[in-house]
Every structure is written in structure tokens, then in C-alpha cells.
Scaffold this active site. Structure first.
Site, PDB file in Angstrom:
ATOM      1  N   PHE A 280     -11.828  -4.982  -5.627  1.00 54.17           N
ATOM      2  CA  PHE A 280     -11.873  -5.870  -4.538  1.00 54.17           C
ATOM      3  C   PHE A 280     -11.430  -5.168  -3.317  1.00 54.17           C
ATOM      4  O   PHE A 280     -10.612  -5.758  -2.421  1.00 54.17           O
ATOM      5  CB  PHE A 280     -11.084  -7.171  -4.869  1.00 54.17           C
ATOM      6  CG  PHE A 280     -11.391  -7.904  -5.938  1.00 54.17           C
ATOM      7  CD1 PHE A 280     -12.399  -8.634  -6.175  1.00 54.17           C
ATOM      8  CD2 PHE A 280     -10.564  -7.604  -7.187  1.00 54.17           C
ATOM      9  CE1 PHE A 280     -12.876  -9.542  -7.626  1.00 54.17           C
ATOM     10  CE2 PHE A 280     -10.697  -8.214  -8.480  1.00 54.17           C
ATOM     11  CZ  PHE A 280     -11.832  -8.907  -8.520  1.00 54.17           C
TER      12      PHE A 280
ATOM     13  N   ASP B 233     -16.504  -3.097  -4.828  1.00 55.03           N
ATOM     14  CA  ASP B 233     -16.551  -4.703  -3.959  1.00 55.03           C
ATOM     15  C   ASP B 233     -17.836  -5.019  -4.346  1.00 55.03           C
ATOM     16  O   ASP B 233     -18.864  -4.264  -4.222  1.00 55.03           O
ATOM     17  CB  ASP B 233     -16.177  -4.475  -2.804  1.00 55.03           C
ATOM     18  CG  ASP B 233     -15.640  -5.861  -2.025  1.00 55.03           C
ATOM     19  OD1 ASP B 233     -14.364  -5.889  -1.846  1.00 55.03           O
ATOM     20  OD2 ASP B 233     -16.550  -6.638  -1.978  1.00 55.03           O
ATOM     21  N   SER B 234     -18.078  -6.188  -4.539  1.00 59.44           N
ATOM     22  CA  SER B 234     -19.581  -7.002  -4.431  1.00 59.44           C
ATOM     23  C   SER B 234     -20.277  -6.954  -3.185  1.00 59.44           C
ATOM     24  O   SER B 234     -21.414  -7.107  -3.348  1.00 59.44           O
ATOM     25  CB  SER B 234     -19.262  -8.393  -5.130  1.00 59.44           C
ATOM     26  OG  SER B 234     -18.521  -9.144  -4.288  1.00 59.44           O
TER      27      SER B 234
ATOM     28  N   CYS C 198      -3.274 -14.164  -3.451  1.00 60.36           N
ATOM     29  CA  CYS C 198      -2.980 -14.527  -2.132  1.00 60.36           C
ATOM     30  C   CYS C 198      -3.478 -16.204  -1.889  1.00 60.36           C
ATOM     31  O   CYS C 198      -3.379 -16.551  -1.008  1.00 60.36           O
ATOM     32  CB  CYS C 198      -3.703 -13.726  -1.154  1.00 60.36           C
ATOM     33  SG  CYS C 198      -5.653 -14.120  -1.430  1.00 60.36           S
TER      34      CYS C 198
ATOM     35  N   ASP D 120      -6.877  -7.140  -6.563  1.00 59.66           N
ATOM     36  CA  ASP D 120      -6.322  -7.830  -5.217  1.00 59.66           C
ATOM     37  C   ASP D 120      -7.535  -8.730  -4.826  1.00 59.66           C
ATOM     38  O   ASP D 120      -8.171  -8.618  -3.746  1.00 59.66           O
ATOM     39  CB  ASP D 120      -5.807  -6.806  -4.121  1.00 59.66           C
ATOM     40  CG  ASP D 120      -5.427  -7.542  -3.033  1.00 59.66           C
ATOM     41  OD1 ASP D 120      -5.056  -8.710  -3.063  1.00 59.66           O
ATOM     42  OD2 ASP D 120      -5.470  -6.961  -1.785  1.00 59.66           O
TER      43      ASP D 120
ATOM     44  N   ARG E 282       0.777  -1.274  -0.069  1.00 57.91           N
ATOM     45  CA  ARG E 282      -0.058   0.093   0.118  1.00 57.91           C
ATOM     46  C   ARG E 282       0.989   1.379   0.142  1.00 57.91           C
ATOM     47  O   ARG E 282       0.512   2.243  -0.669  1.00 57.91           O
ATOM     48  CB  ARG E 282      -1.071  -0.100   1.181  1.00 57.91           C
ATOM     49  CG  ARG E 282      -2.018  -0.824   1.040  1.00 57.91           C
ATOM     50  CD  ARG E 282      -3.173  -0.684   2.276  1.00 57.91           C
ATOM     51  NE  ARG E 282      -2.832  -1.489   3.478  1.00 57.91           N
ATOM     52  CZ  ARG E 282      -3.159  -2.879   3.817  1.00 57.91           C
ATOM     53  NH1 ARG E 282      -4.068  -3.327   3.039  1.00 57.91           N
ATOM     54  NH2 ARG E 282      -2.920  -3.235   5.196  1.00 57.91           N
TER      55      ARG E 282
END
Length: 394
Positions: free
Chosen positions: A229, A251-252, A338, A298, A213
Site C-alpha cells: 500500500f 499498490d493497486s 489509521c 500500511d 518512516r
């Protein structure tokens, strides 16, 4: 204290001689009667030679090794392990920065404590067990944690409902093991974030992206930024501090968008540069081509286990194709995986394939990974789970 034994098949101790911290079920010859999931067991070779001690569990990984010495796992053991982990964070400067009170204190195999995660958010430590053995030992671990950290930790929250094997039927409930009045605002590199350890994903915040970040902040000046995301909005807040012209968070999950908005307001109240959208990632990208010159991809882990690897790689290719098609010429793309079963080579090949399919000229600027408070046990390369690339896309 007397522990039951597990006996290996002939020749199956070689990985343990190389200090790999797992014993697979296929390596076991037989087990003493009465061994239950979560028990501490001694591991013996086919010739009855001691080789390791650890927690027994049902599954392909049958033993998670706690020590390669024939010791007693007691309060002194837990204190020593927690103290070692804390000392490492102090020596690297992660745990004693005035502008940062957020760090991972215990990272499973990376700290010699497989199946255990402890994240620190200010005065609150969030403990998470990924094995029945660590769950059984949670009160001893909590006691050791308080003894090591002293007044620095006033609350210990146990959050393992979703990480323990459901077949163990532990009827586990999350809750405080110590204290119970923790402030939910933490400090990371001088920025403030709400941490929802009660209902949020993982322990409530993705600490492993802290340095990444900070790098994104460096690239944000004067750019239009899209954070896909977004979850807690971490990358978005750093982009705001980096003087981005526009920052959009997608984001969902409506809860994620709510948390992102709260974190933006906490640091940049009433700043009109930021907008958030609760939408599907692919639909949003389809509708917003050539609008952004810095995009963060991400996503959640696409593969939780090896059987899902093929489909996961297809998912990473599809997502990165879309990101590269959408980004402006001369744009910067931060892209991550990830998924532990996706290696650096797997991920890089997926992004390479995406670049070819998108017909874009792409250069790698940075290769990213997890930070020092998420250490990788040199004998356990599987612990290298976070992979990232920063790309310049023409």
C-alpha cells in the site's frame, strides 16, 4: 453579533462541562427557527445557561464546538487559533527544521478547530474542510493563515470536494484561495517528495508517518524491504536511504505507483535496488512468501464509521496473518491502522489473533502513533487515530 441558540435536554451538558468538543443530535431538546447547516450557534443547557459555541451540522454530531466561552467568531478568533497552532509547531521544533518544510499546521479537534485541516508543503498550505461551517469560513481562515505565516506561505490551496457532506449540495470545487504557482516538491527529514495536492489522497501526502518512516530507515540496513500500500512511496524512499539491499513497492493504484517511482527517482535516480508493482496486496503476498525480511503494512482505513468495525477487524487480522506467513524468520513487520474507530486495544488484539493464526513467535519492539503536529485534544480521545506496531517475527 447575535447567534441562534440550540437547547440541550436536561443533563446532556455533562460531556461539554468536561470540554468534549462535540454535541450529539440526541442531546438536543430544540433549536431556534432559521438555523441552517454551517451556522454558528450558541449551545444552552436546559436551564438556559450558556455552555459552548460552535458550527451546527446535520448528522449524529450536531455541533462541533469552537469555544467554551461566549465569544464572537470573527477574524480575531481565527487569527488567535491559527497563531496558537503555529506557535506550538515552532515550540516543538516541527515548523523550523532546516531539513523539513512539511508539517501539519492545524489538526482539527487537536488544535481546537474541529472540521479543519491545514498541511504545509514548503510555500504552499493545503486547507481541507470536513464541515460546512469551516467551508463557509474558508476565506476568513485563509486571511488569518497568511497573516500568521507571513512570507512563509505564498499559496493556499483549498481541497474539500471529497470531505464535505454531499447532501449539503455546496457545489464545491477545489482551487487556490491565494497564490497559485506552488512548487510541488517538499522536504521531509532531508528527503524530497512530489506532493499531488490537486489529485492525490487527503491533502496529497501522509505527513503523519514522518517519524515512523525515520524509524523504518533505522531497521532497513541490509534488508529486503516490501512496502505494501505504498501510495507516495514514503517508506520506500526512507528504506533506500537506510541502505536496504532491495526495496519493492506495491499498490493497486497505477497513479500511486507512478508517484512512488517519481519520488524514488527524485532521491535515488537509476538505483536498481527499487522495483514497483501495480498489484493486489493479497495476490502479491501469496506469490512472494519468504522473500522479504522487512514488511510494511500500511493500508487505507478499513473502517470509516463504527458500523464497519467488525469487518475492519477481520480485515486487519487477515492482512496481518498473510504478512506474518510471508515474512522470513527474524524479520521485522511494521503494521498500522489509521481507522479512527479502531482503538489501540482493538488493533493490538487483531494483530495478536493474526500471530496465533499464523503460528509465529512474535515480539513487540515499538508501539507507534501519530506525531506531535497531529496532537490529540486531551478532552477528545477519539482524536488518536493512528496506531502502529513494530514486530519481530521468528
Amino acid at each position: 453579533m447575535k447567534y441562534n441558540n440550540i437547547y440541550l435536554k436536561k443533563g446532556k451538558e455533562e460531556s461539554l462541562r468536561r470540554y468534549h468538543p462535540w454535541v450529539f443530535s440526541g442531546a438536543i431538546n430544540h433549536i431556534d427557527n432559521g438555523v441552517k447547516e454551517g451556522d454558528i450557534v450558541r449551545v444552552l443547557t436546559n436551564s438556559n445557561e450558556f455552555i459552548a459555541i460552535g458550527h451546527y451540522q446535520i448528522g449524529s454530531i450536531a455541533v462541533r464546538v469552537l469555544s467554551f466561552e461566549d465569544i464572537v467568531i470573527d477574524e480575531n478568533y481565527w487569527y488567535s487559533c491559527i497563531h496558537s497552532a503555529y506557535t506550538m509547531r515552532l515550540s516543538t521544533g516541527i515548523a523550523n527544521q532546516p531539513q523539513n518544510d512539511t508539517f501539519r499546521l492545524v489538526h482539527g479537534e487537536g488544535d481546537g478547530l474541529p472540521g479543519l485541516v491545514i498541511d504545509c508543503y514548503g510555500e504552499t498550505a493545503v486547507m481541507q474542510a470536513h464541515s460546512v461551517g469551516m467551508h463557509i469560513c474558508r476565506f476568513e481562515i485563509c486571511k488569518a493563515l497568511i497573516a500568521v505565516m507571513g512570507e512563509r506561505i505564498k499559496n493556499v490551496y483549498y481541497k474539500s470536494e471529497t470531505t464535505l457532506p454531499f447532501k449539503a449540495e455546496l457545489d464545491q470545487e477545489d482551487g487556490y484561495l491565494y497564490g497559485g504557482n506552488g512548487n510541488d516538491v517538499c522536504l521531509e527529514n532531508g528527503l524530497r517528495f512530489h506532493v499531488d495536492w490537486l489529485r492525490g489522497q487527503k491533502t496529497g501526502f501522509f505527513i503523519d508517518q514522518r517519524e515512523n518512516r525515520l524509524l523504518l530507515e533505522h531497521y532497513s540496513h541490509g534488508r529486503s524491504v516490501l512496502n505494501m500500500f505504498c501510495y507516495t512511496g514514503g517508506f520506500s524512499v526512507y528504506a533506500m536511504r537506510g541502505k536496504a539491499n532491495v526495496v519493492h513497492s506495491v499498490d493497486s493504484s497505477a497513479k500511486a505507483i507512478e508517484l512512488t517511482d517519481r519520488n524514488i527517482d527524485l532521491n535515488y535516480p537509476n538505483d536498481k535496488r527499487h522495483q514497483s508493482y501495480c498489484e493486489d496486496a493479497f495476490k502479491f503476498l501469496d506469490a512472494n512468501e519468504n522473500k522479504y525480511d522487512l514488511i510494511i503494512l500500511d493500508p487505507p482505513a478499513f473502517a470509516k464509521h463504527r458500523a464497519a468495525l467488525h469487518n475492519a477487524l477481520k480485515g486487519y487480522i487477515r492482512l496481518n496473518v498473510k504478512g506474518m506467513e510471508c515474512i522470513k524468520s527474524g524479520g521485522i513487520l511494521f503494521t498500522f491502522s489509521c481507522s479512527q474507530v479502531v482503538t489501540k486495544e482493538h488493533f493490538r488484539n487483531a494483530v495478536f489473533t493474526a500471530a496465533a493464526q499464523a503460528h509465529r513467535k512474535v515480539r513487540i519492539l515499538h508501539q507507534l502513533h501519530q506525531p506531535a503536529d497531529h496532537p490529540i485534544n486531551i478532552y477528545h480521545p477519539e482524536g488518536e487515530y493512528l496506531k502502529g506496531l513494530v514486530l519481530y517475527v521468528e
